[in-house]
Design an enzyme around this catalytic site. Sequence first.
Site, mmCIF file in Angstrom:
data_model
loop_
_atom_site.group_PDB
_atom_site.id
_atom_site.type_symbol
_atom_site.label_atom_id
_atom_site.label_comp_id
_atom_site.label_asym_id
_atom_site.label_seq_id
_atom_site.Cartn_x
_atom_site.Cartn_y
_atom_site.Cartn_z
ATOM 1 N N SER A 124 2.205 3.230 -9.014
ATOM 2 C CA SER A 124 0.812 2.861 -8.593
ATOM 3 C C SER A 124 0.145 1.969 -9.351
ATOM 4 O O SER A 124 0.381 1.756 -10.529
ATOM 5 C CB SER A 124 -0.050 4.122 -8.536
ATOM 6 N N ASN B 210 8.124 3.703 -6.510
ATOM 7 C CA ASN B 210 7.559 5.138 -6.038
ATOM 8 C C ASN B 210 6.180 4.946 -6.075
ATOM 9 O O ASN B 210 5.484 4.688 -7.371
ATOM 10 C CB ASN B 210 8.319 6.175 -6.876
ATOM 11 N N ILE B 211 5.492 5.299 -5.121
ATOM 12 C CA ILE B 211 3.958 5.146 -4.955
ATOM 13 C C ILE B 211 3.174 6.324 -4.377
ATOM 14 O O ILE B 211 3.601 6.538 -3.346
ATOM 15 C CB ILE B 211 3.357 3.747 -4.269
ATOM 16 N N GLU C 291 17.859 10.531 -12.952
ATOM 17 C CA GLU C 291 16.799 9.835 -13.956
ATOM 18 C C GLU C 291 17.205 10.167 -15.464
ATOM 19 O O GLU C 291 17.655 11.176 -15.772
ATOM 20 C CB GLU C 291 15.409 10.457 -13.720
ATOM 21 N N ASP D 201 11.786 14.263 -3.917
ATOM 22 C CA ASP D 201 11.237 13.721 -5.174
ATOM 23 C C ASP D 201 11.272 14.446 -6.430
ATOM 24 O O ASP D 201 10.767 15.753 -6.031
ATOM 25 C CB ASP D 201 9.926 13.012 -4.897
HETATM 26 P P1 13P Z 1 2.555 7.252 -9.217
HETATM 27 O O1 13P Z 1 1.830 8.426 -9.690
HETATM 28 O O2 13P Z 1 2.409 5.878 -10.062
HETATM 29 O O3 13P Z 1 2.103 7.037 -7.901
HETATM 30 O O4 13P Z 1 3.974 7.605 -9.034
HETATM 31 C C1 13P Z 1 4.435 8.267 -8.206
HETATM 32 C C2 13P Z 1 6.152 8.646 -8.403
HETATM 33 O O5 13P Z 1 6.689 8.032 -9.253
HETATM 34 C C3 13P Z 1 6.516 9.724 -7.340
HETATM 35 O O6 13P Z 1 7.754 10.003 -7.837
HETATM 36 O O1 G3H Z 2 6.003 11.882 -9.176
HETATM 37 C C1 G3H Z 2 5.323 12.676 -8.552
HETATM 38 C C2 G3H Z 2 4.750 12.381 -7.460
HETATM 39 O O2 G3H Z 2 3.473 11.726 -7.620
HETATM 40 C C3 G3H Z 2 4.253 13.676 -6.771
HETATM 41 O O3 G3H Z 2 3.425 14.570 -7.264
HETATM 42 O O4 G3H Z 2 4.266 16.856 -7.711
HETATM 43 O O5 G3H Z 2 1.830 16.457 -7.500
HETATM 44 O O6 G3H Z 2 3.496 16.333 -5.593
HETATM 45 P P1 G3H Z 2 3.321 16.377 -6.917
HETATM 46 ZN ZN ZN Z 3 8.299 10.057 -9.908
#
Ligand code: 13P
Ligand code: G3H
Ligand code: ZN
Length: 319
Positions: free
Chosen positions: A213, A254-255, A133, A81
Amino acid sequence: MIVTTADLFKIAYGKFAIGAYNINNMEQCIGLFQGNLESKAPFIIQISKGAREYARVKMLEGLIRAAEELWPEAIFAVHLDHGDEETCYDCIDSGFYSSVMIDASHLPFEENVAITRRVVERAHAKGISVEAELGMLGGVEEHVKVDEKHAMLTDPDEAAEFVRRTGCDSLAVAIGTSHGAYKFKGTQSLHFDRLSEIQRRLPGFPLVMHGSSSVPREEVERINAAGGALDPSARGVDEDEFAKAVPLGVTKVNIDTDGRLVWTRVHREYFRDQPAKFDFRGPGKIFMAEYAKFIAHKNQKLGSAGRLEEVRAALTGKS
Ligand code: 13P
Ligand code: G3H
Ligand code: ZN
């Protein structure tokens, strides 16, 4: 069975979206597999740069390999990610990831194209899918912080050109969401008009929605009632809008934040109600069960619940 995101998207496009859930630890990993199997859904495990640093690369890989052995009926992709170029190459070369995201969306268009193209060439040579992206989401994650005035919706014409020139397999688009718990004020919603314009220029091409989310009000209230101090005006994406986004090409949702809220609520309430306890396995067990319930609920909203056997049949050529 570990599959690529591209394989999943071919089957899901226009019919349902696949939940992409971030993991950082064992409890999340177990809850994730259980929730997806209980709701009979294919899924995507996402690993951020922050997660790789927190849990260590080997540890996360070991967890996922162990889960794969424990639950061989699960069908999922292992996805990086928000990767930078170097982390993408590390994941591609590791032989473990089936999909990577190169996030160069903060750079000028031509640089984003060039970096994404390089990652695509290296990933495709190994049969790995690439998400890129274009546009810029607002919000905060560990390695990226974009304030509201720099957030930018994806331009549909640029999106078409970007996909053509990079050869990426899916595209994360900015359609009004942001990362974290504070997405919307009042009754804002997704920019469906923009999404529809993007789909018109990229028919059949899988689109990804980050920052999805829903930040349930009840969850925020429970956390605050147990000693938390979240802003009560925190708002997320209305879960009922997923069903409207699917026919417009959204295939991956994505969540992460919502899962963190489940963790926070469970642990705050546990220690508030039992202040003399100190065995972390108590709240850990509750969290795994609650996280599994949460995943199953999200999959219902995404339409991926109940699709596991259909996906297995399509992947193995049996129907
Ligand atoms: P949220 O912060 O809305 O859960 O998004 C997560 C996300 O986009 C991870 O790539
Ligand atoms: O979009 C990002 C995800 O919520 C991951 O978050 O970089 O804090 O692990 P993080
Ligand atoms: Zn993201």
